[in-house]
Design an enzyme around this catalytic site. Structure first.
Site, PDB file in Angstrom:
ATOM      1  NE  ARG A  86       1.284  19.188   1.371  1.00  0.00           N
ATOM      2  CZ  ARG A  86       0.566  20.318   1.275  1.00  0.00           C
ATOM      3  NH1 ARG A  86       0.915  21.438   0.582  1.00  0.00           N
ATOM      4  NH2 ARG A  86      -0.407  20.558   1.999  1.00  0.00           N
ATOM      5  CG  HIS A  99      -2.630  17.926  -2.227  1.00  0.00           C
ATOM      6  ND1 HIS A  99      -2.962  19.108  -1.727  1.00  0.00           N
ATOM      7  CD2 HIS A  99      -1.643  17.300  -1.537  1.00  0.00           C
ATOM      8  CE1 HIS A  99      -2.899  19.068  -0.148  1.00  0.00           C
ATOM      9  NE2 HIS A  99      -1.787  17.904  -0.158  1.00  0.00           N
ATOM     10  CG  ASP A 100      -3.477  15.615 -10.192  1.00  0.00           C
ATOM     11  OD1 ASP A 100      -4.641  16.288 -10.330  1.00  0.00           O
ATOM     12  OD2 ASP A 100      -3.008  14.779 -10.965  1.00  0.00           O
ATOM     13  CG  ASP A 114      -7.883  14.892 -13.091  1.00  0.00           C
ATOM     14  OD1 ASP A 114      -7.308  15.439 -12.362  1.00  0.00           O
ATOM     15  OD2 ASP A 114      -9.244  14.909 -13.057  1.00  0.00           O
ATOM     16  CB  SER A 124      -8.182  18.366 -11.948  1.00  0.00           C
ATOM     17  OG  SER A 124      -8.043  17.648 -10.687  1.00  0.00           O
ATOM     18  CG  ASN A 126      -5.009  21.959  -2.788  1.00  0.00           C
ATOM     19  OD1 ASN A 126      -4.438  21.105  -2.255  1.00  0.00           O
ATOM     20  ND2 ASN A 126      -5.870  21.660  -3.813  1.00  0.00           N
ATOM     21  CG  HIS A 184       4.475  13.997   6.098  1.00  0.00           C
ATOM     22  ND1 HIS A 184       3.420  14.071   6.989  1.00  0.00           N
ATOM     23  CD2 HIS A 184       3.711  14.547   4.752  1.00  0.00           C
ATOM     24  CE1 HIS A 184       2.257  14.551   6.351  1.00  0.00           C
ATOM     25  NE2 HIS A 184       2.599  14.864   5.094  1.00  0.00           N
ATOM     26  CG  ASP A 207      12.929  13.572   8.954  1.00  0.00           C
ATOM     27  OD1 ASP A 207      13.536  13.892  10.250  1.00  0.00           O
ATOM     28  OD2 ASP A 207      13.459  13.124   8.280  1.00  0.00           O
ATOM     29  CG  ASP A 246      16.060   9.741   6.048  1.00  0.00           C
ATOM     30  OD1 ASP A 246      14.755  10.173   6.396  1.00  0.00           O
ATOM     31  OD2 ASP A 246      17.162  10.173   6.487  1.00  0.00           O
TER      32      ASP A 246
END
Length: 316
Positions: free
Chosen positions: A59, A63-64, A71, A73, A91, A190, A235, A243
């Site tokens: 994740r 999100h980066d 990068d 950040s 975040n 997910h 899940d 899976d």
């Protein structure tokens, strides 16, 4: 307006391809030949210690990349001159695994000071986390460099929300150059990980396109008020194994988040969910390809950016 957006997308895709052309799977072969092994071993130790960490590292990479490109950040701490991405709504109290990245960076710095970027570590850690949890592997091309800036406001305008309907999700991913099929494949992340009650409360208490037994099983730990930070697995069938059970759950109206179930709710992506629910090999292949594409979003390469020696702060 449509023509203007098409031109912007063309420029985005062209710049992405030019940057990716400067990457190489063997980028550190001579400058830091032990880098990939060191990172893989560290990720494996972290995931064995806490299976959830695999999802957290995956994740972090997502999100980066979705906010100003891959990068690193997202790893920057706030300073007196800027407020970074860590404390932005999507975040804060959500992203985790920073300490694992710090530890990996420290190990790599010990063997090859100032050579391996934090952005490349994030890309490799995401891949190695998926593999450690039984998922597919893919070739991570390397040579990304790190940003010295970050943007609090860019988080809200770039990351898809767990409350989005299908049309908004398709649009959010299209803005990054992904089609609907690639969006569904990436959503398969997910298959691992957890979400806070705050993010699925309305789904389990108010929505009708949800299996009643599934909703009831979650309501005691996530009541109509309170318990905002109580966690549930995205899940519930095999939460620590990468899976295709996530897609099977969607077919059974057992998606945890509103945005999850939107992928199978009588819309244009239903057939893709069915494909992945019945054929894990196809999902694995498509997920790997989509991750390669995501890892090429708006890169800093060559002389752009820097190689941060501390992933939490820009070099002096």
């Amino acid at each position: 307006m449509a023509f203007y957006r098409a031109c912007l997308l063309f420029v985005f895709l062209l710049s992405s391809r030019l940057a990716s052309a400067q990457l190489s799977a063997n980028y550190y072969a001579t400058t830091c030949p032990r880098a990939l092994f060191t990172i893989r071993a560290a990720v494996h130790r972290a995931v064995v210690k806490e299976h959830r960490m695999g999802a957290s590292l995956l994740r972090l990479h997502f999100h980066d990349c979705f906010v100003n490109g891959c990068d690193a950040s997202v790893l920057l701490d706030d300073t007196e001159t800027f407020t970074g991405e860590k404390t932005a709504g999507a975040n804060a109290n959500s992203l985790r695994g920073y300490e694992v990245i710090d530890s990996i960076k420290s190990e790599v710095e010990n063997i090859c000071p100032g050579v391996v970027s934090c952005a490349d570590i994030l890309a490799l850690a995401a891949r190695d986390s998926v593999v450690a949890l039984g998922g597919p592997s893919w070739t991570v091309e390397l040579g990304r460099r790190d940003s010295s800036t970050t943007s609090y406001s860019a988080v809200a305008s770039n990351l898809p929300s767990p409350f989005m309907d299908l049309s908004a999700l398709i649009s959010a991913f299209a803005n990054k150059g992904f089609n609907a099929q690639e969006m569904v494949a990436l959503s398969g992340a997910h298959s691992i990980g957890q979400a806070r009650c705050l993010l699925f409360r309305d789904r389990i208490h108010k929505e009708s396109n949800i299996d009643s037994s599934f909703a009831t099983s979650l309501q005691s730990n996530c009541p109509i008020t309170g318990n905002n930070d109580t966690l549930a697995s995205l899940d519930t069938t095999s939460p620590f194994f990468f899976d295709n059970a996530y897609f099977k759950n969607l077919v059974n109206n057992e998606g945890l988040l509103h945005s999850d179930q939107q992928l199978f709710n009588g819309g244009s992506t239903d057939s893709q969910v069915n494909t992945y629910a019945t054929n894990f090999a196809t999902f694995y292949e498509d997920f790997a390809n989509a991750m390669i594409k995501m890892g090429n979003l708006s890169l800093l390469t060559a002389t752009d950016g820097q190689i941060r020696t501390n992933c939490r702060q820009k070099n002096n």
